[in-house]
Design an enzyme around this catalytic site. Structure first.
Site, PDB file in Angstrom:
ATOM      1  CD  GLU A 195      36.601  44.758  35.043  1.00  0.00           C
ATOM      2  OE1 GLU A 195      36.098  44.773  36.183  1.00  0.00           O
ATOM      3  OE2 GLU A 195      36.106  44.126  34.092  1.00  0.00           O
ATOM      4  CB  VAL A 235      21.703  37.858  35.712  1.00  0.00           C
ATOM      5  CG1 VAL A 235      22.824  36.842  35.520  1.00  0.00           C
ATOM      6  CG2 VAL A 235      20.490  37.482  34.870  1.00  0.00           C
ATOM      7  CE  LYS A 256      26.340  43.565  36.827  1.00  0.00           C
ATOM      8  NZ  LYS A 256      27.683  43.661  36.192  1.00  0.00           N
ATOM      9  NE  ARG A 271      26.193  43.107  43.005  1.00  0.00           N
ATOM     10  CZ  ARG A 271      26.719  42.479  41.979  1.00  0.00           C
ATOM     11  NH1 ARG A 271      26.398  42.843  40.758  1.00  0.00           N
ATOM     12  NH2 ARG A 271      27.562  41.477  42.154  1.00  0.00           N
ATOM     13  CE1 TYR A 328      18.756  41.097  34.660  1.00  0.00           C
ATOM     14  CE2 TYR A 328      19.947  43.182  34.630  1.00  0.00           C
ATOM     15  CZ  TYR A 328      19.935  41.807  34.774  1.00  0.00           C
ATOM     16  OH  TYR A 328      21.098  41.138  35.047  1.00  0.00           O
ATOM     17  CE1 TYR A 342      32.400  49.142  35.350  1.00  0.00           C
ATOM     18  CE2 TYR A 342      31.096  48.591  37.291  1.00  0.00           C
ATOM     19  CZ  TYR A 342      31.879  48.211  36.216  1.00  0.00           C
ATOM     20  OH  TYR A 342      32.135  46.879  36.016  1.00  0.00           O
ATOM     21  CG  ASN A 355      30.595  44.790  40.118  1.00  0.00           C
ATOM     22  OD1 ASN A 355      30.984  45.951  39.943  1.00  0.00           O
ATOM     23  ND2 ASN A 355      31.080  43.780  39.420  1.00  0.00           N
TER      24      ASN A 355
END
Ligand SMILES: *[C@@H]1O[C@H](CO)[C@@H](O)[C@H](O)[C@H]1NC(C)=O
Ligand SMILES: *[C@@H]1O[C@H](CO)[C@@H](O)[C@H](O)[C@H]1NC(C)=O
Ligand SMILES: *[C@@H]1O[C@H](CO)[C@@H](O)[C@H](O)[C@H]1NC(C)=O
Ligand SMILES: *[C@@H]1O[C@H](CO)[C@@H](O)[C@H](O)[C@H]1NC(C)=O
Length: 285
Positions: free
Chosen positions: A121, A177, A244, A187, A229, A240, A234
């Site tokens: 994370e 998504v 995705k 974002r 895409y 990171y 996030n």
């Protein structure tokens, strides 16, 4: 979160475990050599997983290290009674933070045992780590400066005769998504601007936020129909880069438009011409 966790766990089970196992065996053998003279390569390594990430269990077999990763004399275990003989004990951060699991501070820690802190994370989701100062010997994460680098994915060469067909594209230009939408994330700001320049019938948005859930099974086939895409992270944090990019875009065969760390960081993992970085342009238009 569920979908994300599942992706994470399946990654955990495959490519990445290999990095971890081969790395820790090498490190352990060399650190043993430093401290107690030459150690025979016959030395066994026991790696104890104190709890399973996000509570998703896999069956461990005694021969896993050899059969799956061709690493001899290493044993991956999840039976806590093996604590005293474990060379490495792995603690996944999420369960410590949520209180589902605790560090075994009451047990005597064998002097050569390494404790490993694992999290995939970004810092924001790891919260306050100061209680863990001076407890761990190694870190393992998607960050390149972790002791064990565990990316969410990596490129592997295809088998020489493998063929690949680019999925057919339909009327969908770009797909996104998104589950946890927050209006003030970078974002979301970029998406809002993009929408001004792309006819809405060419954009498809799925996930919990637009209340258009995609099952895990339908995910790739749905994205595959789109040329691009939005692989927007996030959280914009050092190194990171998540599923995705790896799964949602590349595995689906859609060109990733990325928002995350700088372009040069992506280029450490994928070819420079295989993606579009939001920062490649001076304006969204
Ligand atoms: C691991 O870290 C702990 C806490 O800093 C330290 O006491 C211990 O000696 C270290 N163990 C090894 C094997 O390096
Ligand atoms: C983190 O937790 C420690 C100890 O509980 C506390 O002293 C510190 O102020 C906290 N830091 C932040 C940034 O909240
Ligand atoms: C691809 O090559 C492998 C081994 O080189 C062979 O076993 C397999 O049958 C081949 N597949 C195709 C589709 O030609
Ligand atoms: C976004 O909003 C949340 C609460 O609504 C706030 O805590 C946070 O600081 C904001 N972040 C930014 C980058 O503005």
């Amino acid at each position: 979160m569920k979908k994300h966790n599942r992706a994470l766990c399946c990654l955990f089970g495959f490519v990445l475990l290999y990095n971890f196992l081969s790395w820790s065996k090498t490190m352990l053998l060399s650190s043993q050599t430093e401290t107690s003279g030459p150690k025979s390569p016959e030395y066994n390594i026991t790696i104890l997983l104190w709890h399973w990430p996000f509570g998703v269990r896999y069956r461990l077999e005694r021969g896993d290290c050899m059969d799956k990763y061709e690493i001899p004399r290493c044993f991956l275990e999840d039976n806590r009674s093996l604590f005293a003989q474990a060379d490495v004990v792995v603690f996944h951060h999420n369960e410590l933070w949520t209180g589902h699991s605790k560090l075994p501070l009451q047990l005597t820690r064998p002097p050569t045992q390494k404790w490993l802190w694992l999290s995939l994370e970004p810092p924001m989701n790891n919260h306050n780590l100061s209680n863990y100062n001076s407890l761990f010997n190694w870190t393992m994460s998607y960050r390149r400066d972790a002791d064990i680098f565990m990316p969410y994915g990596e490129l592997v060469s295809k088998r020489s005769n493998a063929t690949y067909t680019i999925p057919m594209k339909s009327e969908c230009l770009v797909c996104w998504v998104v589950n946890k939408y927050k209006a003030n994330q970078s974002r979301s700001l970029v998406f809002k601007q993009l929408k001004k320049h792309i006819p809405s019938k060419l954009i498809e948005v799925y996930g919990r936020w637009p209340k258009r859930l995609l099952s895990n099974k339908k995910l790739l086939s749905t994205i595959s129909r789109c040329y691009f895409y939005l692989a927007f992270e996030n959280s914009v944090s050092t190194d990171y880069i998540t599923e995705k990019l790896w799964r949602n875009s590349l595995q689906a065969g859609s060109v990733p438009v990325v928002l995350g760390p700088p372009r040069n960081i992506y280029e450490l993992s994928i070819p420079p011409e295989s993606f579009i970085h939001v920062n490649d342009f001076s304006s969204i238009k």
